[in-house]
Write a protein that holds these residues in place. Structure first.
Motif, PDB file in Angstrom:
ATOM      1  N   GLU A 189       0.830  -1.215   0.000  1.00  0.00           N
ATOM      2  CA  GLU A 189       0.000   0.000   0.000  1.00  0.00           C
ATOM      3  C   GLU A 189       0.858   1.256   0.000  1.00  0.00           C
ATOM      4  O   GLU A 189       0.390   2.343  -0.336  1.00  0.00           O
ATOM      5  N   LEU A 190       2.123   1.113   0.383  1.00  0.00           N
ATOM      6  CA  LEU A 190       3.018   2.271   0.415  1.00  0.00           C
ATOM      7  C   LEU A 190       3.531   2.630  -0.981  1.00  0.00           C
ATOM      8  O   LEU A 190       4.133   3.689  -1.161  1.00  0.00           O
ATOM      9  N   ARG A 191       3.327   1.754  -1.949  1.00  0.00           N
ATOM     10  CA  ARG A 191       3.732   1.991  -3.356  1.00  0.00           C
ATOM     11  C   ARG A 191       5.182   2.465  -3.409  1.00  0.00           C
ATOM     12  O   ARG A 191       5.511   3.519  -3.955  1.00  0.00           O
ATOM     13  N   ASP A 192       6.041   1.651  -2.851  1.00  0.00           N
ATOM     14  CA  ASP A 192       7.443   2.054  -2.693  1.00  0.00           C
ATOM     15  C   ASP A 192       8.317   0.842  -2.984  1.00  0.00           C
ATOM     16  O   ASP A 192       8.266  -0.161  -2.260  1.00  0.00           O
ATOM     17  N   VAL A 193       9.135   0.929  -4.035  1.00  0.00           N
ATOM     18  CA  VAL A 193       9.955  -0.240  -4.402  1.00  0.00           C
ATOM     19  C   VAL A 193      11.068  -0.499  -3.383  1.00  0.00           C
ATOM     20  O   VAL A 193      11.666  -1.576  -3.376  1.00  0.00           O
ATOM     21  N   HIS A 194      11.362   0.471  -2.527  1.00  0.00           N
ATOM     22  CA  HIS A 194      12.375   0.257  -1.504  1.00  0.00           C
ATOM     23  C   HIS A 194      11.843  -0.540  -0.319  1.00  0.00           C
ATOM     24  O   HIS A 194      12.615  -1.027   0.507  1.00  0.00           O
ATOM     25  N   VAL A 195      10.549  -0.627  -0.209  1.00  0.00           N
ATOM     26  CA  VAL A 195       9.942  -1.344   0.914  1.00  0.00           C
ATOM     27  C   VAL A 195       9.842  -2.822   0.552  1.00  0.00           C
ATOM     28  O   VAL A 195       9.200  -3.187  -0.436  1.00  0.00           O
ATOM     29  N   THR A 196      10.499  -3.656   1.345  1.00  0.00           N
ATOM     30  CA  THR A 196      10.504  -5.089   1.067  1.00  0.00           C
ATOM     31  C   THR A 196      10.292  -5.881   2.349  1.00  0.00           C
ATOM     32  O   THR A 196      10.515  -5.374   3.452  1.00  0.00           O
ATOM     33  N   LEU A 197       9.920  -7.115   2.160  1.00  0.00           N
ATOM     34  CA  LEU A 197       9.841  -8.074   3.265  1.00  0.00           C
ATOM     35  C   LEU A 197      10.507  -9.364   2.792  1.00  0.00           C
ATOM     36  O   LEU A 197      10.177  -9.880   1.721  1.00  0.00           O
ATOM     37  N   THR A 198      11.466  -9.844   3.568  1.00  0.00           N
ATOM     38  CA  THR A 198      12.158 -11.094   3.224  1.00  0.00           C
ATOM     39  C   THR A 198      11.901 -12.091   4.346  1.00  0.00           C
ATOM     40  O   THR A 198      12.611 -12.118   5.352  1.00  0.00           O
ATOM     41  N   PRO A 199      10.880 -12.913   4.188  1.00  0.00           N
ATOM     42  CA  PRO A 199      10.490 -13.785   5.302  1.00  0.00           C
ATOM     43  C   PRO A 199      11.294 -15.076   5.425  1.00  0.00           C
ATOM     44  O   PRO A 199      11.501 -15.564   6.531  1.00  0.00           O
ATOM     45  N   PHE A 200      11.722 -15.617   4.301  1.00  0.00           N
ATOM     46  CA  PHE A 200      12.295 -16.971   4.372  1.00  0.00           C
ATOM     47  C   PHE A 200      13.694 -17.033   3.768  1.00  0.00           C
ATOM     48  O   PHE A 200      14.046 -17.993   3.092  1.00  0.00           O
ATOM     49  N   GLY A 201      14.473 -15.984   3.978  1.00  0.00           N
ATOM     50  CA  GLY A 201      15.841 -15.989   3.482  1.00  0.00           C
ATOM     51  C   GLY A 201      15.951 -15.528   2.038  1.00  0.00           C
ATOM     52  O   GLY A 201      14.959 -15.098   1.425  1.00  0.00           O
ATOM     53  N   PRO A 202      17.175 -15.588   1.494  1.00  0.00           N
ATOM     54  CA  PRO A 202      17.410 -15.127   0.121  1.00  0.00           C
ATOM     55  C   PRO A 202      16.444 -15.775  -0.867  1.00  0.00           C
ATOM     56  O   PRO A 202      16.155 -16.965  -0.780  1.00  0.00           O
TER      57      PRO A 202
ATOM     58  N   LEU B  82      12.417  -8.624  12.364  1.00  0.00           N
ATOM     59  CA  LEU B  82      11.398  -8.995  13.336  1.00  0.00           C
ATOM     60  C   LEU B  82      11.974 -10.033  14.292  1.00  0.00           C
ATOM     61  O   LEU B  82      13.027 -10.632  14.027  1.00  0.00           O
ATOM     62  N   ALA B  83      11.250 -10.258  15.357  1.00  0.00           N
ATOM     63  CA  ALA B  83      11.748 -11.174  16.384  1.00  0.00           C
ATOM     64  C   ALA B  83      11.875 -12.603  15.887  1.00  0.00           C
ATOM     65  O   ALA B  83      12.607 -13.405  16.462  1.00  0.00           O
ATOM     66  N   ASN B  84      11.171 -12.937  14.802  1.00  0.00           N
ATOM     67  CA  ASN B  84      11.277 -14.300  14.267  1.00  0.00           C
ATOM     68  C   ASN B  84      12.363 -14.412  13.205  1.00  0.00           C
ATOM     69  O   ASN B  84      12.483 -15.449  12.556  1.00  0.00           O
ATOM     70  N   GLY B  85      13.106 -13.349  12.988  1.00  0.00           N
ATOM     71  CA  GLY B  85      14.214 -13.392  12.038  1.00  0.00           C
ATOM     72  C   GLY B  85      13.890 -12.863  10.653  1.00  0.00           C
ATOM     73  O   GLY B  85      14.795 -12.705   9.838  1.00  0.00           O
ATOM     74  N   TRP B  86      12.636 -12.581  10.347  1.00  0.00           N
ATOM     75  CA  TRP B  86      12.296 -12.015   9.043  1.00  0.00           C
ATOM     76  C   TRP B  86      12.887 -10.602   8.967  1.00  0.00           C
ATOM     77  O   TRP B  86      12.867  -9.859   9.959  1.00  0.00           O
ATOM     78  N   THR B  87      13.362 -10.242   7.794  1.00  0.00           N
ATOM     79  CA  THR B  87      13.919  -8.901   7.630  1.00  0.00           C
ATOM     80  C   THR B  87      13.038  -8.092   6.682  1.00  0.00           C
ATOM     81  O   THR B  87      12.290  -8.649   5.873  1.00  0.00           O
ATOM     82  N   TYR B  88      13.167  -6.790   6.786  1.00  0.00           N
ATOM     83  CA  TYR B  88      12.383  -5.902   5.924  1.00  0.00           C
ATOM     84  C   TYR B  88      13.127  -4.592   5.749  1.00  0.00           C
ATOM     85  O   TYR B  88      14.064  -4.298   6.499  1.00  0.00           O
ATOM     86  N   GLN B  89      12.708  -3.834   4.751  1.00  0.00           N
ATOM     87  CA  GLN B  89      13.325  -2.537   4.478  1.00  0.00           C
ATOM     88  C   GLN B  89      12.294  -1.430   4.608  1.00  0.00           C
ATOM     89  O   GLN B  89      11.137  -1.607   4.238  1.00  0.00           O
ATOM     90  N   ILE B  90      12.767  -0.296   5.099  1.00  0.00           N
ATOM     91  CA  ILE B  90      11.912   0.879   5.263  1.00  0.00           C
ATOM     92  C   ILE B  90      12.604   2.072   4.603  1.00  0.00           C
ATOM     93  O   ILE B  90      13.775   2.333   4.883  1.00  0.00           O
ATOM     94  N   SER B  91      11.894   2.793   3.769  1.00  0.00           N
ATOM     95  CA  SER B  91      12.431   4.060   3.255  1.00  0.00           C
ATOM     96  C   SER B  91      12.466   5.061   4.400  1.00  0.00           C
ATOM     97  O   SER B  91      11.475   5.245   5.103  1.00  0.00           O
ATOM     98  N   GLN B  92      13.612   5.718   4.551  1.00  0.00           N
ATOM     99  CA  GLN B  92      13.706   6.578   5.727  1.00  0.00           C
ATOM    100  C   GLN B  92      14.141   8.003   5.419  1.00  0.00           C
ATOM    101  O   GLN B  92      14.433   8.765   6.318  1.00  0.00           O
TER     102      GLN B  92
END
Lengths: 262, 343
Positions: free
Chosen positions: B89-102, B286-296
């Motif tokens: 919903e943020l319509r931002d290509v820099h915003v990602t979620l990597t839940p299960f590794g590469p 996140l606490a479960n190890g998933w990583t994500y990116q935020i435009s800052q």
């Protein structure tokens, strides 16, 4: 892990205190000393600006103290550094690593409250400045490493209790910050390029405590050895809080100068 | 006697303080149930994301909308999909979620990402630069176009500390009267590399843009404008005319490169408007190890205009032309060579 480190440390402290008070001996004191020490440190910490995860690890610490005893005040200037590697203890799929690099400068002035031939209880204040660089290794596809910086300069009460033990001197120290300033960037070093924003902090924001117990050998001679255990806590409340607890053990050499005081 | 009592009191106090508080001093490990993970992700974006106001996003409404679905997700994959949908919903290509590794990264796709490619490297290196060579690190390909014009292809700015490979290319094209730098379909990478490469063409320091960093919990909390500067870099610099080729699939550091190059006096940008991804991401976990990116941050042009979601318009517009590709021609390169030759 931390409990396992603290418990023997505390037991050692208590045994030392009881033993020391039961066996006091009279020995001369020099007016000036320079102590170089190094040892290991164990810690748990969490820094919300980097991660919600809880980390634990161990590292290597060095310290250099210059102490001068005046007629009324005894002052100590100490510089310290620490490098510690930590691993997350959460349920993350892969362990996340952090490396902390810390530097500190502390000036303490204490004045005797109870001053006897074989023991001295002194109190005063400590000015403490410490900075930390935290490298956080994210487990993302790019293996991102982000650096987070923080610095605190505080002033607070300090107490020191020194007494003679067979063959040496035992020293208990404790201090806690009351008020100070904090530089706590909102983001990592790469992002945060704006000028430092200092924030006034009090005990409502910063609750910390440092204590140590040391034994120095051969107090009547120019050179002695020092063994020390220390514990510390650090709790800083902000939008992104920091919490840490540590314990350590170090060995060092004490060089004494000045005319011995009987 | 007093000393002895004090010793005992100190020992007891210290033992109570230390032995009793271990884990309590630093708190318990963070919770990893879905509600906690969702709330942590939502909170971190709330604290750090830079475009809420610009994009007029009601982040609180997003939480209300997606939280029930996240908590009802039957498995981790479905849970990750709900989180990724909220982030999209943020319509931002820099915003990602990597839940299960590469390989598991979920990101927002722009309309340009789904278009047919208008760039054929095969065509370029067969029809225009048949004698192209690669630099030692393999990040660049280069060679001579017609009329003594040099050509450098930069497909990505990923990686670190390889800007010096441009020096190799320049050393091997000493007679180039002008240079075409092709960054079309460059998805970005290292800003430092992009800036250092631009520095090979800089005559003196130039301010090419500004950044404002999110620096507080309010959605409008930002630093003042921080200038971005391109400075002369490298042992060898090219001082002739430069034409930079751009496309809709240029994002992030590729757009930094375009910004930096167009701040230089002898540069012309040819092609299509860039993708408009300027956020400058930070990584979180996140606490479960998933990583994500935020435009800052918010990036601005030298005229202090925001180009997030808009892109950087070229000086000379040459739209993608599939027919010319079919005819074994690249209209953007043709125009670039013509411009470089005239200059």
């Amino acid at each position: 892990m931390f409990r396992g480190t603290i418990a023997p440390t505390t037991a050692w402290l208590c045994a030392l205190a009881v033993h020391a008070t039961a066996a006091q001996t009279g020995q001369a004191r020099f007016t000036t000393s320079l102590t170089a020490s190094a040892g290991v440190t164990f810690a748990q910490h969490t820094d919300q600006s980097a991660s919600p995860l809880l980390f634990a690890g161990s590292g290597f610490a060095e310290r250099l103290d210059y102490e001068r005893a005046g007629r009324r005040w005894t002052t100590t200037l100490g510089i310290s550094s620490l490098i510690r590697d930590d691993v997350s203890r959460a349920t993350a799929a892969a362990p996340v690593r952090e490396r902390s690099i810390q530097g500190g400068l502390a000036w303490t002035a204490v004045r005797p409250l109870i001053d006897r031939a074989r023991a001295t209880l002194a109190a005063g204040l400590t000015l403490d400045a410490r900075g930390t660089l935290l490298a956080h290794h994210y487990d993302d596809p790019a293996a991102t490493v982000s650096w987070f910086a923080s610095a605190f300069a505080t002033v607070g009460p300090a107490v020191r209790w020194r007494w003679m033990v067979p063959g040496g001197t035992a020293i208990l120290r404790a201090s806690a910050p009351l008020v100070g300033v904090a530089h706590r960037p909102y983001s990592d070093v790469r992002i945060e390029q704006a000028a430092p924003a200092l924030r006034l902090v009090t005990v409502s924001d910063l609750r910390a405590f440092d204590a140590s117990a040391a034994v120095e050998t051969a107090p009547a001679r120019p050179i002695g050895l020092r063994a020390e255990v220390n514990v510390g806590t650090f709790r800083y409340s902000d939008v992104q809080s920091m919490r840490a607890a540590s314990a350590g053990f170090s060995l060092g050499v004490v060089a004494r100068f000045g005319a011995p005081r009987p | 006697m007093t000393i002895r009592r004090l010793a005992l009191a100190a020992g007891v106090a210290l033992s109570v303080l230390c032995a009793g508080c271990g884990a309590d001093l630093v708190g318990a490990p963070p919770a990893t149930d879905r509600a906690s993970l969702f709330d942590e992700l939502w909170k971190q974006f709330d604290l750090h994301y830079s475009f809420f106001e610009l994009k007029r996003i009601d982040w609180g409404a997003m939480r209300a909308r997606y939280r029930p679905a996240a908590l009802a997700a039957p498995n981790d994959r479905a849970f990750a999909t709900v989180l990724a949908s909220m982030l999209a919903e943020l319509r931002d290509v820099h915003v990602t979620l990597t839940p299960f590794g590469p390989g598991s990264t979920m990101r927002y796709r722009t309309p340009f990402d789904t278009l047919a490619s208008d760039l054929s490297e095969t065509l370029i290196f067969s029809a225009y630069v048949p004698n192209a060579a690669a630099t030692s690190g393999g990040h660049l390909r280069f060679g001579m176009l017609a009329n003594g014009v040099g050509y450098i292809r930069i497909p990505s700015f990923e990686g670190n500390d390889w800007a010096g490979e441009v020096d190799e290319a320049l050393d091997q094209m000493p007679g180039a009267s002008a240079m075409v730098i092709d960054v079309r379909a460059n998805g970005g990478g290292s800003r430092l590399v992009a800036r250092d490469i631009a520095g090979r063409f800089a005559d003196r320091p130039h301010t090419f843009g500004y950044l404002r960093y999110r620096n507080g919990p309010g959605h409008g909390d930002f630093t003042d404008l921080v200038p971005e500067t391109v400075e002369p870099r490298g042992a060898r610099r090219f001082s002739g005319p430069v034409v930079v080729l751009t496309s809709r699939r240029d994002y992030s550091s590729a757009e930094d490169f375009v910004l930096a190059m167009r701040a230089l006096p002898r540069t012309t940008v040819v092609g299509d408007t860039t993708g408009g991804a300027s956020g400058g991401p930070i990584v979180r976990e996140l606490a479960n190890g998933w990583t994500y990116q935020i435009s800052q941050w918010i990036e601005y042009t030298p005229a202090k205009q925001i180009f997030e979601g808009i892109g950087l318009a070229p000086d000379v517009v040459v739209k993608p032309d599939v027919r010319s590709i079919a005819a074994k021609r690249d209209a953007v390169v043709d125009r670039a060579v013509a411009l470089a030759t005239v200059r």
